[in-house]
Motif scaffolding. Structure first.
Motif, PDB file in Angstrom:
ATOM      1  N   GLY A  63     -14.027  -2.271  59.096  1.00 32.48           N
ATOM      2  CA  GLY A  63     -13.208  -3.615  59.382  1.00 32.48           C
ATOM      3  C   GLY A  63     -14.072  -4.807  59.011  1.00 32.48           C
ATOM      4  N   GLN A  64     -13.739  -5.776  58.916  1.00 32.53           N
ATOM      5  CA  GLN A  64     -14.465  -6.963  58.175  1.00 32.53           C
ATOM      6  C   GLN A  64     -15.293  -7.574  59.410  1.00 32.53           C
ATOM      7  OE1 GLN A  64     -11.249  -9.454  56.875  1.00 32.53           O
ATOM      8  NE2 GLN A  64     -11.824  -8.554  54.902  1.00 32.53           N
ATOM      9  N   MET A  65     -15.310  -7.484  60.797  1.00 36.17           N
ATOM     10  CA  MET A  65     -15.998  -7.925  61.858  1.00 36.17           C
ATOM     11  C   MET A  65     -16.073  -7.073  62.941  1.00 36.17           C
ATOM     12  SD  MET A  65     -15.390 -11.952  61.564  1.00 36.17           S
ATOM     13  CE  MET A  65     -15.683 -12.170  63.469  1.00 36.17           C
ATOM     14  N   TRP A  66     -17.208  -6.322  63.048  1.00 35.11           N
ATOM     15  CA  TRP A  66     -17.370  -5.714  64.267  1.00 35.11           C
ATOM     16  C   TRP A  66     -18.845  -5.829  65.234  1.00 35.11           C
ATOM     17  CZ3 TRP A  66     -16.192   0.059  62.024  1.00 35.11           C
ATOM     18  CH2 TRP A  66     -14.848   0.074  61.701  1.00 35.11           C
ATOM     19  N   ASP A  67     -18.773  -5.776  66.475  1.00 36.25           N
ATOM     20  CA  ASP A  67     -19.906  -5.760  67.157  1.00 36.25           C
ATOM     21  C   ASP A  67     -20.166  -4.680  67.795  1.00 36.25           C
ATOM     22  OD1 ASP A  67     -18.241  -5.603  69.301  1.00 36.25           O
ATOM     23  OD2 ASP A  67     -18.149  -7.795  69.843  1.00 36.25           O
TER      24      ASP A  67
END
Length: 87
Positions: A63-67
């Motif tokens: 995915g492009q943004m994960w925390d």
């Protein structure tokens, strides 16, 4: 664990992409949402990844943004699919 893959976007398929980084091609499962946001093939791309390891297989999901909370949620999922990668 592979935190992210950054390299040339080689191919985009229905539910996965292939990224070449450092001479290695990574097969990464992605959601339709992530696919729609990717650049054209041949361009550089960076996907954050989660490596799903089971007895009989290992798969990368991207995915492009994960925390860190998103990674914990994915790790807890029993039937992990690219739908989890919608962010």
């Amino acid at each position: 664990m592979i935190a992210f893959v950054k390299g040339e976007l080689v191919a985009v398929e229905e539910d996965k992409v292939i990224i070449e980084a450092g001479g290695i091609r990574y097969n990464i499962f992605v959601s339709p949402s992530t696919c729609s946001k990717l650049p054209m093939e041949g361009r550089e791309v960076k996907l954050h990844t989660y490596m799903n390891v089971k007895e009989d297989l290992m798969q990368l999901y991207g995915g492009q943004m994960w925390d860190s909370q998103a990674r914990k949620t994915m790790a807890a999922a029993k039937n992990f699919t690219p739908r989890f990668c919608a962010v």
